[in-house]
Motif scaffolding. Structure first.
Motif, PDB file in Angstrom:
ATOM      1  N   LEU A  26      -1.956   7.370   6.872  1.00  0.00           N
ATOM      2  CA  LEU A  26      -0.878   6.862   4.504  1.00  0.00           C
ATOM      3  C   LEU A  26      -1.095   8.345   4.206  1.00  0.00           C
ATOM      4  O   LEU A  26      -0.546   9.144   3.547  1.00  0.00           O
ATOM      5  CB  LEU A  26      -1.302   6.053   4.987  1.00  0.00           C
ATOM      6  N   GLU A  27      -2.356   8.177   3.262  1.00  0.00           N
ATOM      7  CA  GLU A  27      -3.023   9.242   3.027  1.00  0.00           C
ATOM      8  C   GLU A  27      -2.316  11.394   3.053  1.00  0.00           C
ATOM      9  O   GLU A  27      -1.455  11.897   1.996  1.00  0.00           O
ATOM     10  CB  GLU A  27      -3.741   9.191   2.199  1.00  0.00           C
ATOM     11  N   SER A  28      -2.770  11.633   4.629  1.00  0.00           N
ATOM     12  CA  SER A  28      -2.758  12.830   4.885  1.00  0.00           C
ATOM     13  C   SER A  28      -1.212  13.117   5.494  1.00  0.00           C
ATOM     14  O   SER A  28      -0.324  13.988   5.145  1.00  0.00           O
ATOM     15  CB  SER A  28      -3.334  12.711   6.065  1.00  0.00           C
ATOM     16  N   ARG A  48       1.154  -1.037   0.381  1.00  0.00           N
ATOM     17  CA  ARG A  48      -0.192  -0.110   0.007  1.00  0.00           C
ATOM     18  C   ARG A  48       0.829   1.302  -0.082  1.00  0.00           C
ATOM     19  O   ARG A  48       0.152   2.098  -0.332  1.00  0.00           O
ATOM     20  CB  ARG A  48      -0.787   0.383   1.109  1.00  0.00           C
ATOM     21  N   ASP A  56      -3.808   3.333   7.156  1.00  0.00           N
ATOM     22  CA  ASP A  56      -3.993   3.496   6.017  1.00  0.00           C
ATOM     23  C   ASP A  56      -4.773   4.934   6.517  1.00  0.00           C
ATOM     24  O   ASP A  56      -4.942   5.577   5.398  1.00  0.00           O
ATOM     25  CB  ASP A  56      -4.782   2.618   5.648  1.00  0.00           C
ATOM     26  N   LEU A  87       0.855   4.267  -2.998  1.00  0.00           N
ATOM     27  CA  LEU A  87       0.034   5.025  -2.767  1.00  0.00           C
ATOM     28  C   LEU A  87       1.317   7.060  -3.092  1.00  0.00           C
ATOM     29  O   LEU A  87       1.233   7.489  -3.382  1.00  0.00           O
ATOM     30  CB  LEU A  87      -0.259   5.874  -1.425  1.00  0.00           C
ATOM     31  N   ARG A 139       1.686  10.339  -4.767  1.00  0.00           N
ATOM     32  CA  ARG A 139       1.713  11.129  -4.517  1.00  0.00           C
ATOM     33  C   ARG A 139       3.401  11.614  -4.834  1.00  0.00           C
ATOM     34  O   ARG A 139       3.470  13.104  -4.864  1.00  0.00           O
ATOM     35  CB  ARG A 139       1.740  10.953  -3.037  1.00  0.00           C
ATOM     36  N   LEU A 197       1.545  11.195   3.161  1.00  0.00           N
ATOM     37  CA  LEU A 197       1.979  11.542   2.021  1.00  0.00           C
ATOM     38  C   LEU A 197       2.004  12.982   1.566  1.00  0.00           C
ATOM     39  O   LEU A 197       3.000  13.431   0.645  1.00  0.00           O
ATOM     40  CB  LEU A 197       1.518  10.715   0.951  1.00  0.00           C
ATOM     41  N   GLU A 198       0.613  13.375   2.259  1.00  0.00           N
ATOM     42  CA  GLU A 198       0.348  14.700   1.289  1.00  0.00           C
ATOM     43  C   GLU A 198       1.310  15.633   2.147  1.00  0.00           C
ATOM     44  O   GLU A 198       2.109  16.507   1.717  1.00  0.00           O
ATOM     45  CB  GLU A 198      -1.330  15.413   1.437  1.00  0.00           C
TER      46      GLU A 198
END
Length: 564
Positions: free
Chosen positions: A542-544, A466, A539, A470, A474, A546-547
């Protein structure tokens, strides 16, 4: 506020009460304001007083001071809302005045009752300060003579600063040894407890079975034998050494008996012990380049001369090292999962390394820090299992498999060295907690450890997939992110020219932990990028995260290369 009067600056500063008529004092002094409300300071200070003195005042002043001349206390101040208790403030003010020479040896101080009244504090506060100063030799108290500055202090001329200030102005500041300076300059990534995103080596703490662990720890503390609470043998509880030996034999192919296992208070303690036991000051040591800064620090602490050896796709280049640094006495390697590059040392290189150690009479420290987490096939057997000449010292830790604060690691040393290592551990004081050792032995023996490792191996494999997916989307325009066969972190190299230390600093300002790869080099930098952990981040975050990492990269390196 209440307004009070004193006789003159000198009498007040010396803290010597004068037998002056109140009306005379009111006529001849300036006003002293004593702030007594909470959060304010109570000061003893006098403005300029009239120079004229009556004979009565002069005579009283001389009698109360014993005729002493010289500098007096400038002021005594207590902060009611200060960090320190009032008695500590009085103590420090008087102590500093004595050390600075503002109060001469033999000078009589006011009574505790008088000084307490002047400061607006309780008498017990002043008594406590006087008693502390007396016990430390600053003051002396005699029946009928009151409390005086101890006569052993040499008299100092007016304006003489404290000895500490004189030293600070005339001599360079104190320094550590040359070796200490080298160790202190060896930086390891640190971060606040709240900043955990991308922290290398951080396991998934939310997945650890703390309920089971707490039960075992409580039981271990309750059932400890009295003999285990004394100055027993160092190197680990027999039960833990036995379970560790069984586990390593079955899962890692290590050849050892419980007597060869030496338990320490963490992996860094194990490294420090091993390097000091195996090296003499001035000995050369091979170190992977780039490599683990903690090993660099331990080797420097042992007085070693570091020799960086390049790492390629097969691990440490043994042929290069033997040709350039043939007199080395030790090699530090991470063969199962090279730190930080993530490559696995080939069998040919492993055999060459062992052969070199046997021929040279040198040692190999094998740091097997997170080899349990291999995602393709079974975990590789340890380098130590190939060693017939007993030249390999194996190091393992529970920080990655359980949690870092556990602070339990172990060494597997050749049988002839075991007693010496255990005896040295008594000198260095790097033993692990006895109740923790007992609980850990039960955790392993009852099968909880193996079950936890299996669960985490599956979880971390999923999290790596994952993360790579991602992160490539990103931040892939700045960083080259590739999956690895094992481990808990990935070394992501920069695709564009830039300062990875500046990127790391920008990430830290955004609450991220992303150590620069350049900081893991001893010599010229061959890899620039970020060392990113994925095991401890779920998870949902993770996205925030990476931003925020993309923002840091954009700030330092500019717009996305693909869109510039």
């Amino acid at each position: 506020m209440r307004r009070e009067c004193v006789d003159d600056e000198s009498a007040l500063a010396s803290l010597v009460p004068l037998p002056i008529d109140a009306s005379l004092a009111m006529r001849r002094c300036s006003t002293l304001t004593t702030a007594r409300s909470s959060g304010q300071s109570a000061h003893l200070r006098c403005d300029d007083a009239p120079r004229a003195r009556t004979d009565q005042v002069t005579q009283s002043r001389q009698e109360s001071r014993g005729g002493a001349r010289g500098l007096l206390l400038d002021a005594l101040c207590v902060e009611r809302a200060g960090r320190h208790p009032l008695h500590r403030q009085v103590y420090e003010a008087l102590r500093d005045a004595v050390l600075a020479g503002r109060v001469r040896p033999g000078t009589r101080l006011p009574s505790t009752r008088s000084l307490a009244s002047q400061l607006g504090v309780s008498r017990n506060t002043v008594i406590s300060a006087y008693e502390q100063l007396t016990s430390e030799g600053f003051l002396e108290s005699r029946a009928g003579a009151g409390t005086r500055v101890c006569a052993v202090f040499p008299e100092r001329p007016s304006g003489t600063p404290t000895r500490a200030l004189v030293r600070a102005r005339t001599t360079p500041p104190p320094t550590v040894s040359r070796r200490g300076a080298l160790i202190g300059a060896t930086l390891r990534p640190t971060s606040p407890a709240t900043a955990t995103a991308f922290q290398p080596g951080l396991p998934a703490l939310d997945q650890f079975p703390f309920a089971i662990w707490n039960r075992l720890l409580t039981r271990a503390a309750r059932q400890l034998d009295r003999a285990e609470l004394g100055y027993g043998a160092s190197g680990g509880l027999p039960a833990l050494r036995e379970t560790v030996a069984e586990y390593l034999t079955a899962s890692r192919g290590v050849r050892c008996r419980p007597s060869q296992v030496v338990v320490t208070g963490g992996a860094q303690a194990a490294l420090d012990l091993a390097t000091r036991m195996l090296l003499d000051p001035g000995d050369e040591a091979w170190l992977e380049e780039p490599g683990y800064s903690g090993a660099r620090g331990a080797l420097l602490a042992a007085g070693a001369r570091l020799r960086p050896v390049p790492v390629d796709d097969e691990g440490l280049d043994v042929e290069h090292a033997a040709a350039h640094f043939p007199r080395a006495r030790l090699a530090y390697v991470t063969p199962s999962y090279q730190f930080p590059c993530g490559v696995t040392m080939s069998l040919e290189r492993r055999l060459s390394l062992i052969d070199w150690a046997e021929r040279a009479g040198a040692w190999v420290i094998e740091d097997d820090y997170d080899s349990e987490y291999r995602y393709r096939g079974r975990p590789l057997n340890a380098l130590q299992g190939l060693d017939d000449g007993e030249r390999v010292v194996y190091l393992g830790t529970f920080s990655k498999t359980l949690f870092p604060a556990l602070r339990v690691a172990y060494l597997v040393v050749p049988e002839p060295l075991a007693d010496a290592f255990r005896n040295a551990l008594r000198i260095t004081g790097q033993d692990a907690s006895v109740p923790v050792q007992a609980a850990l032995a039960a955790f392993i023996g009852e099968g909880h450890f193996a079950a936890h490792v299996r669960r985490m191996r599956a979880l971390y494999a999923s999290r790596q997939r994952r993360f790579v997916e991602l992160a490539s989307a990103r931040v892939g325009d700045w960083l080259d992110i590739r999956p690895t066969d094992a481990g808990m972190q990935i070394a992501a190299t920069l695709r564009v020219a830039g300062d990875d230390r500046a990127v790391s600093a920008a990430a830290a300002r955004r609450g991220l932990v992303a150590p620069p790869l350049s900081g893991l080099h001893l010599g010229p930098v061959t890899r620039s990028g970020l060392f990113l952990g994925y095991a401890g981040i779920d998870d949902a975050r993770l996205e925030s995260s990476l931003e925020r990492l993309a923002d840091a990269l954009r700030e330092v390196l500019g717009a996305d290369p693909a869109h510039s």
